[in-house]
Design a protein around this motif. Structure first.
Motif, PDB file in Angstrom:
ATOM      1  N   PRO A  12      54.902  37.961 -16.379  1.00 21.33           N
ATOM      2  CA  PRO A  12      55.356  36.923 -16.264  1.00 21.33           C
ATOM      3  C   PRO A  12      53.990  36.150 -16.608  1.00 21.33           C
ATOM      4  CG  PRO A  12      55.329  38.061 -14.175  1.00 21.33           C
ATOM      5  CD  PRO A  12      54.509  39.425 -15.481  1.00 21.33           C
ATOM      6  N   ILE A  13      52.536  36.216 -16.289  1.00 29.21           N
ATOM      7  CA  ILE A  13      51.404  35.701 -16.551  1.00 29.21           C
ATOM      8  C   ILE A  13      51.559  35.505 -18.450  1.00 29.21           C
ATOM      9  CG2 ILE A  13      49.292  35.189 -16.835  1.00 29.21           C
ATOM     10  CD1 ILE A  13      48.955  36.887 -13.767  1.00 29.21           C
ATOM     11  N   ALA A  14      51.662  36.719 -19.327  1.00 29.24           N
ATOM     12  CA  ALA A  14      51.888  36.235 -20.321  1.00 29.24           C
ATOM     13  C   ALA A  14      52.599  35.386 -21.187  1.00 29.24           C
ATOM     14  CB  ALA A  14      51.906  38.306 -20.981  1.00 29.24           C
ATOM     15  N   ARG A  15      54.236  35.634 -20.640  1.00 21.52           N
ATOM     16  CA  ARG A  15      55.366  35.121 -21.030  1.00 21.52           C
ATOM     17  C   ARG A  15      54.973  33.275 -20.870  1.00 21.52           C
ATOM     18  NH1 ARG A  15      61.063  37.892 -20.218  1.00 21.52           N
ATOM     19  NH2 ARG A  15      60.400  40.048 -20.911  1.00 21.52           N
ATOM     20  N   SER A  16      54.587  33.283 -19.345  1.00 21.94           N
ATOM     21  CA  SER A  16      54.491  31.881 -18.822  1.00 21.94           C
ATOM     22  C   SER A  16      53.033  31.399 -20.835  1.00 21.94           C
ATOM     23  CB  SER A  16      53.864  31.737 -18.196  1.00 21.94           C
ATOM     24  OG  SER A  16      54.833  32.460 -17.121  1.00 21.94           O
ATOM     25  N   LEU A  17      52.014  32.067 -20.419  1.00 22.43           N
ATOM     26  CA  LEU A  17      51.025  31.830 -21.801  1.00 22.43           C
ATOM     27  C   LEU A  17      51.368  31.808 -22.804  1.00 22.43           C
ATOM     28  CD1 LEU A  17      47.620  33.567 -20.320  1.00 22.43           C
ATOM     29  CD2 LEU A  17      48.208  31.519 -20.152  1.00 22.43           C
ATOM     30  N   GLY A  18      52.134  32.357 -23.062  1.00 18.81           N
ATOM     31  CA  GLY A  18      53.405  32.188 -24.510  1.00 18.81           C
ATOM     32  C   GLY A  18      54.026  31.139 -24.663  1.00 18.81           C
ATOM     33  N   GLU A  19      54.114  29.420 -24.134  1.00 20.90           N
ATOM     34  CA  GLU A  19      55.052  28.567 -23.537  1.00 20.90           C
ATOM     35  C   GLU A  19      53.952  27.898 -23.316  1.00 20.90           C
ATOM     36  OE1 GLU A  19      58.792  28.499 -21.750  1.00 20.90           O
ATOM     37  OE2 GLU A  19      60.099  30.028 -22.275  1.00 20.90           O
ATOM     38  N   ILE A  20      52.846  27.340 -22.200  1.00 22.40           N
ATOM     39  CA  ILE A  20      52.763  26.607 -22.174  1.00 22.40           C
ATOM     40  C   ILE A  20      50.613  27.309 -21.967  1.00 22.40           C
ATOM     41  CG2 ILE A  20      54.045  25.294 -20.834  1.00 22.40           C
ATOM     42  CD1 ILE A  20      51.514  27.005 -18.546  1.00 22.40           C
ATOM     43  N   GLY A  21      50.588  28.179 -22.591  1.00 20.46           N
ATOM     44  CA  GLY A  21      48.905  28.096 -23.219  1.00 20.46           C
ATOM     45  C   GLY A  21      47.859  27.759 -23.012  1.00 20.46           C
ATOM     46  N   GLU A  22      48.959  27.069 -24.566  1.00 19.15           N
ATOM     47  CA  GLU A  22      47.991  26.307 -25.133  1.00 19.15           C
ATOM     48  C   GLU A  22      47.063  25.240 -24.461  1.00 19.15           C
ATOM     49  OE1 GLU A  22      49.628  27.042 -29.687  1.00 19.15           O
ATOM     50  OE2 GLU A  22      50.098  25.096 -28.353  1.00 19.15           O
ATOM     51  N   TRP A  23      45.796  24.204 -24.681  1.00 17.67           N
ATOM     52  CA  TRP A  23      45.022  23.757 -22.882  1.00 17.67           C
ATOM     53  C   TRP A  23      45.512  22.488 -23.765  1.00 17.67           C
ATOM     54  CZ3 TRP A  23      40.640  20.101 -25.384  1.00 17.67           C
ATOM     55  CH2 TRP A  23      40.643  20.569 -26.525  1.00 17.67           C
ATOM     56  N   TRP A  24      46.039  22.305 -25.358  1.00 20.86           N
ATOM     57  CA  TRP A  24      46.436  20.639 -25.330  1.00 20.86           C
ATOM     58  C   TRP A  24      48.152  20.666 -25.245  1.00 20.86           C
ATOM     59  CZ3 TRP A  24      43.132  17.427 -26.821  1.00 20.86           C
ATOM     60  CH2 TRP A  24      42.174  17.144 -27.416  1.00 20.86           C
ATOM     61  N   SER A  25      48.852  21.838 -24.550  1.00 24.13           N
ATOM     62  CA  SER A  25      50.136  22.124 -24.355  1.00 24.13           C
ATOM     63  C   SER A  25      50.071  21.542 -22.600  1.00 24.13           C
ATOM     64  CB  SER A  25      50.923  23.543 -24.046  1.00 24.13           C
ATOM     65  OG  SER A  25      51.046  22.745 -25.431  1.00 24.13           O
ATOM     66  N   LEU A  26      48.997  22.233 -21.683  1.00 25.79           N
ATOM     67  CA  LEU A  26      48.819  21.662 -20.698  1.00 25.79           C
ATOM     68  C   LEU A  26      48.424  19.845 -20.190  1.00 25.79           C
ATOM     69  CD1 LEU A  26      47.121  25.224 -19.644  1.00 25.79           C
ATOM     70  CD2 LEU A  26      49.509  24.020 -18.883  1.00 25.79           C
ATOM     71  N   LEU A  27      47.213  19.513 -21.287  1.00 26.17           N
ATOM     72  CA  LEU A  27      46.926  18.682 -21.241  1.00 26.17           C
ATOM     73  C   LEU A  27      48.257  17.622 -21.392  1.00 26.17           C
ATOM     74  CD1 LEU A  27      43.554  18.377 -22.720  1.00 26.17           C
ATOM     75  CD2 LEU A  27      44.113  18.516 -20.058  1.00 26.17           C
ATOM     76  N   ILE A  28      49.466  18.129 -22.383  1.00 26.14           N
ATOM     77  CA  ILE A  28      50.278  17.226 -22.446  1.00 26.14           C
ATOM     78  C   ILE A  28      50.987  16.900 -21.101  1.00 26.14           C
ATOM     79  CG2 ILE A  28      52.988  16.755 -23.619  1.00 26.14           C
ATOM     80  CD1 ILE A  28      50.917  18.186 -26.047  1.00 26.14           C
ATOM     81  N   ILE A  29      51.148  17.976 -20.355  1.00 27.26           N
ATOM     82  CA  ILE A  29      52.076  18.010 -19.175  1.00 27.26           C
ATOM     83  C   ILE A  29      51.526  17.448 -17.928  1.00 27.26           C
ATOM     84  CG2 ILE A  29      53.349  20.056 -17.540  1.00 27.26           C
ATOM     85  CD1 ILE A  29      52.830  21.832 -19.546  1.00 27.26           C
ATOM     86  N   ARG A  30      49.674  17.926 -18.148  1.00 28.95           N
ATOM     87  CA  ARG A  30      49.325  17.212 -16.396  1.00 28.95           C
ATOM     88  C   ARG A  30      49.672  15.171 -16.979  1.00 28.95           C
ATOM     89  NH1 ARG A  30      43.660  15.625 -18.682  1.00 28.95           N
ATOM     90  NH2 ARG A  30      45.166  14.268 -19.778  1.00 28.95           N
ATOM     91  N   ASP A  31      49.883  14.849 -18.621  1.00 31.28           N
ATOM     92  CA  ASP A  31      49.960  13.405 -18.764  1.00 31.28           C
ATOM     93  C   ASP A  31      51.285  13.080 -18.174  1.00 31.28           C
ATOM     94  OD1 ASP A  31      46.778  12.942 -19.815  1.00 31.28           O
ATOM     95  OD2 ASP A  31      48.082  12.527 -21.619  1.00 31.28           O
ATOM     96  N   SER A  32      51.973  13.953 -18.421  1.00 34.82           N
ATOM     97  CA  SER A  32      53.668  13.849 -18.438  1.00 34.82           C
ATOM     98  C   SER A  32      54.121  13.139 -16.519  1.00 34.82           C
ATOM     99  CB  SER A  32      54.451  15.039 -18.897  1.00 34.82           C
ATOM    100  OG  SER A  32      54.404  14.893 -19.852  1.00 34.82           O
ATOM    101  N   PHE A  33      52.956  14.174 -15.758  1.00 31.20           N
ATOM    102  CA  PHE A  33      52.863  14.312 -14.114  1.00 31.20           C
ATOM    103  C   PHE A  33      52.520  12.678 -13.925  1.00 31.20           C
ATOM    104  CE2 PHE A  33      54.066  19.038 -13.680  1.00 31.20           C
ATOM    105  CZ  PHE A  33      54.815  18.765 -12.800  1.00 31.20           C
ATOM    106  N   LEU A  34      51.426  12.558 -14.896  1.00 32.76           N
ATOM    107  CA  LEU A  34      50.840  11.378 -14.764  1.00 32.76           C
ATOM    108  C   LEU A  34      51.471  10.132 -14.999  1.00 32.76           C
ATOM    109  CD1 LEU A  34      47.469  12.003 -15.618  1.00 32.76           C
ATOM    110  CD2 LEU A  34      48.464  11.856 -12.523  1.00 32.76           C
ATOM    111  N   GLY A  35      53.185  10.040 -15.645  1.00 29.06           N
ATOM    112  CA  GLY A  35      53.548   9.075 -16.149  1.00 29.06           C
ATOM    113  C   GLY A  35      53.873   9.466 -17.276  1.00 29.06           C
ATOM    114  N   LYS A  36      53.052   9.290 -17.933  1.00 26.51           N
ATOM    115  CA  LYS A  36      53.064   9.075 -19.315  1.00 26.51           C
ATOM    116  C   LYS A  36      54.150   9.540 -20.575  1.00 26.51           C
ATOM    117  CE  LYS A  36      48.039   8.622 -20.268  1.00 26.51           C
ATOM    118  NZ  LYS A  36      47.545   8.607 -18.901  1.00 26.51           N
ATOM    119  N   LYS A  37      55.322   9.157 -21.269  1.00 28.41           N
ATOM    120  CA  LYS A  37      56.495   9.064 -22.032  1.00 28.41           C
ATOM    121  C   LYS A  37      56.651   9.168 -23.398  1.00 28.41           C
ATOM    122  CE  LYS A  37      58.802   8.128 -17.925  1.00 28.41           C
ATOM    123  NZ  LYS A  37      59.660   9.068 -17.316  1.00 28.41           N
ATOM    124  N   ARG A  38      55.606   9.089 -23.771  1.00 29.84           N
ATOM    125  CA  ARG A  38      55.494   8.478 -25.519  1.00 29.84           C
ATOM    126  C   ARG A  38      55.014   8.645 -25.961  1.00 29.84           C
ATOM    127  NH1 ARG A  38      57.837   2.084 -26.046  1.00 29.84           N
ATOM    128  NH2 ARG A  38      59.676   2.429 -24.975  1.00 29.84           N
TER     129      ARG A  38
END
Length: 158
Positions: A12-38
């Motif tokens: 499951p860790i490998a599959r998860s990293l396949g979807e969200i493991g790139e650091w830019w993706s994690l930072l986009i997700i972080r920003d989404s939690f902080l309210g950024k949308k556009r």
């Protein structure tokens, strides 16, 4: 270099990293939690090239982590919102944040903290607990491999 797909991995860790493991993706997700949308908000926050940002956003949409919707203000723009699947990443981001706070800063700590809105207090560290409530550490757990029949049943619960 083309990356290897991890979507069929049994871990499951490998599959998860396949979807969200790139650091830019994690930072986009972080920003989404902080309210950024556009797109422009992500671009300004991350300083990321438009083509890379566009590819990362599209990947997160394709994997069902983000959803595209019309802009909430009625303009011609679109917004990226966390899906139910994306919102489930919250504990992972908190765990990464807490690991960074404890391991990557000197004794003065980071310039920001995560607080509970209701009480205005810093949140407690994430803990892993057993079914009976005991605090678990890495050496307290093991991975058990399921029988083929059980694997099919558990993989259908996606």
């Amino acid at each position: 270099m083309k990356r290897k797909s991890l979507e069929d991995e049994s871990c499951p860790i490998a599959r998860s990293l396949g979807e969200i493991g790139e650091w830019w993706s994690l930072l986009i997700i972080r920003d989404s939690f902080l309210g950024k949308k556009r797109f422009g908000e992500f671009e300004k926050s991350l300083g990321l090239a438009k083509n890379i940002l566009s590819a990362r956003l599209q990947s997160l949409v394709n994997h069902g982590v983000l959803e595209i919707s019309p802009a909430s203000d009625g303009s011609a723009y679109q917004e990226y919102n966390l899906s139910a699947k994306g919102k489930k990443l919250f504990p992972i981001l908190v765990a990464l944040r807490q690991w960074g706070e404890s391991c990557l800063f000197d004794e003065s700590g980071p310039e920001q903290i995560l607080v509970d809105k209701k009480f205005g207090k810093k949140i407690k560290p994430i803990e892993i607990r057993s079914q009976d409530g005991r605090l678990l550490r890495a050496d307290d757990v093991r991975i058990e491999f399921l029988t083929p029949k059980a694997k099919k049943k558990s993989s259908s619960k996606k």
